[in-house]
Motif scaffolding. Structure first.
Motif, short mmCIF file in Angstrom:
data_model
loop_
_atom_site.label_atom_id
_atom_site.label_comp_id
_atom_site.label_asym_id
_atom_site.label_seq_id
_atom_site.Cartn_x
_atom_site.Cartn_y
_atom_site.Cartn_z
N ASP A 278 -9.79 0.45 -8.50
CA ASP A 278 -9.16 1.75 -8.25
C ASP A 278 -8.09 1.62 -7.18
OD1 ASP A 278 -10.59 3.23 -10.09
OD2 ASP A 278 -12.25 3.61 -8.70
N ASP B 280 0.82 -1.22 0.00
CA ASP B 280 0.00 0.00 0.00
C ASP B 280 0.85 1.27 0.00
OD1 ASP B 280 0.91 -0.34 2.59
OD2 ASP B 280 -0.98 0.20 3.55
N TYR C 209 1.77 1.94 -3.44
CA TYR C 209 0.61 2.47 -4.17
C TYR C 209 0.40 3.96 -3.90
CZ TYR C 209 -1.02 -2.25 -5.44
OH TYR C 209 -1.15 -3.51 -5.98
N ARG C 210 0.68 4.38 -2.68
CA ARG C 210 0.55 5.80 -2.35
C ARG C 210 1.50 6.63 -3.22
NH1 ARG C 210 -2.32 6.50 2.50
NH2 ARG C 210 -2.58 4.57 3.69
N PRO D 237 -6.67 3.67 -5.04
CA PRO D 237 -6.88 4.22 -3.70
C PRO D 237 -7.62 3.27 -2.75
CG PRO D 237 -7.31 5.89 -5.35
CD PRO D 237 -7.12 4.61 -6.08
N GLU D 238 -8.38 2.34 -3.31
CA GLU D 238 -9.10 1.37 -2.48
C GLU D 238 -8.12 0.57 -1.62
OE1 GLU D 238 -11.85 -2.63 -3.12
OE2 GLU D 238 -11.90 -1.06 -4.65
N MET E 253 0.13 6.83 -6.74
CA MET E 253 -1.00 7.74 -6.92
C MET E 253 -0.57 9.19 -7.02
SD MET E 253 -3.71 6.12 -7.49
CE MET E 253 -4.72 7.60 -7.51
N GLN F 198 -7.36 3.04 1.36
CA GLN F 198 -8.47 3.74 2.00
C GLN F 198 -9.32 2.79 2.83
OE1 GLN F 198 -10.47 5.69 -1.24
NE2 GLN F 198 -9.06 7.43 -1.27
#
Length: 320
Positions: A296, A104, A107-108, A298-299, A111, A302
């Motif tokens: 997506d 994650d 992934y941040r 961000p899932e 993004m 989040q």
């Protein structure tokens, strides 16, 4: 159609990352797309540490653990100026899309580039299996088998010396490794971050086993609960009996990936290239109900990771 893409691995290494990079390179080559490998994750992206990858570059990699592209922690990537430098490097090299393999945190970082208009697709690569949106991550199955093999060996010693062992496993704030390993190895007790533990209940289970002639026990604790030596100290204070501790540590990240991880990594890598070819950005690859899917990105950060609590219930029932 894109003519040139890049791929990087970020965060902690996981068995199967090399297989995923291999799939990205070969799927892209099949469609006439050039691939650039980024060394040392986001740090290399910022420093422009790029190398051209071709079919030969990824030969004999599918069976290797770790990541030949290397990985590095790079908190500086949170800064806007650093992100812009990375973006400038990508554009200067003629790179039109990026595949990021990691968890994650990776992934941040991805993004932030998507927010600046650059196409990125994420592939979940972490032994913790803690990326929401996908049922499995690359590396989890291999690490799980490593843990189970270690516990099987520890049980031999526990049986020989009639000792209780606390085995501390990785997983960060997720209990999947501990839970799955506990069920597979027949542990008497498993402590995971997702479920509050009761020390008296653990002691009662130990005493119940001893009453029927059981001379040893295996207690698995996920690192997100507490250090293994702490739970051992608590148990010793309650029972008055010596409790051994084994911390498996980084050996859980190493080793040749299992067939399952190799197949999953190959599917993920190829699908990530397909998504970029379709012009999709900010998507994460995953698997649900045995089907490779995308969602997506961000899932993935989040939502909170959720352990399969039906396995926890089953473990407790079978270790009665």
């Amino acid at each position: 159609m894109m003519k040139k893409i890049a791929v990087l691995t970020s965060g902690g290494d996981a068995p199967g990352m090399n297989a995923a990079v291999r799939a990205v390179v070969r799927k892209a080559a099949y469609h006439g797309i050039e691939v650039v490998g980024v060394k040392y994750g986001y740090e290399g992206l910022t420093n422009g540490q790029f190398e051209e990858l071709d079919l030969g570059s990824v030969g004999s990699l599918i069976q290797r653990g770790g990541t030949f592209l290397n990985s590095a922690r790079f908190p500086e990537f949170k800064e806007d100026a650093v992100q812009q430098k990375a973006l400038d490097n990508l554009q200067a090299a003629g790179i039109e899309g990026l595949v990021v393999i990691g968890g994650d945190g990776s992934y941040r970082g991805a993004m932030t580039l998507v927010a600046k208009g650059f196409p990125v697709v994420g592939i979940p690569g972490t032994i913790d299996n803690d990326v929401p949106g996908t049922e499995y991550t690359i590396g989890f199955d291999t690490a799980l088998n490593t843990v189970v093999e270690a516990i099987d060996k520890i049980r031999d010693t526990a049986t020989s010396h009639e000792n209780s062992f606390v085995v501390e496993v990785m997983g960060r704030d997720a209990g999947d490794l501990a839970l799955w390993a506990g069920l597979a190895a027949g542990a008497e007790t498993v402590l995971i971050p997702e479920e509050a533990y009761d020390l008296d209940d653990i002691v009662e289970r130990l005493e119940r086993g001893a009453a029927r002639g059981k001379k040893h026990s295996i207690i698995i604790v996920a690192e997100g609960v507490m250090p293994g030596h702490k739970i051992a100290e608590l148990l010793e204070a309650k029972t008055g009996k010596k409790t051994r501790v084994s911390v498996l540590g980084h050996m859980q990240r190493g080793g040749s990936p299992t067939a399952r991880d190799r197949v999953l990594a190959s599917q993920f890598g190829a699908y990530a290239v397909e998504l970029l070819m379709e012009g999709k950005a900010g998507r994460a690859v995953g698997v649900r109900n045995h089907q490779v899917i995308d969602y997506d990105m961000p899932e993935a950060f989040q939502k909170n990771h959720e352990a399969d609590m039906s396995l926890y219930t089953l473990m407790k029932e079978l270790s009665i």
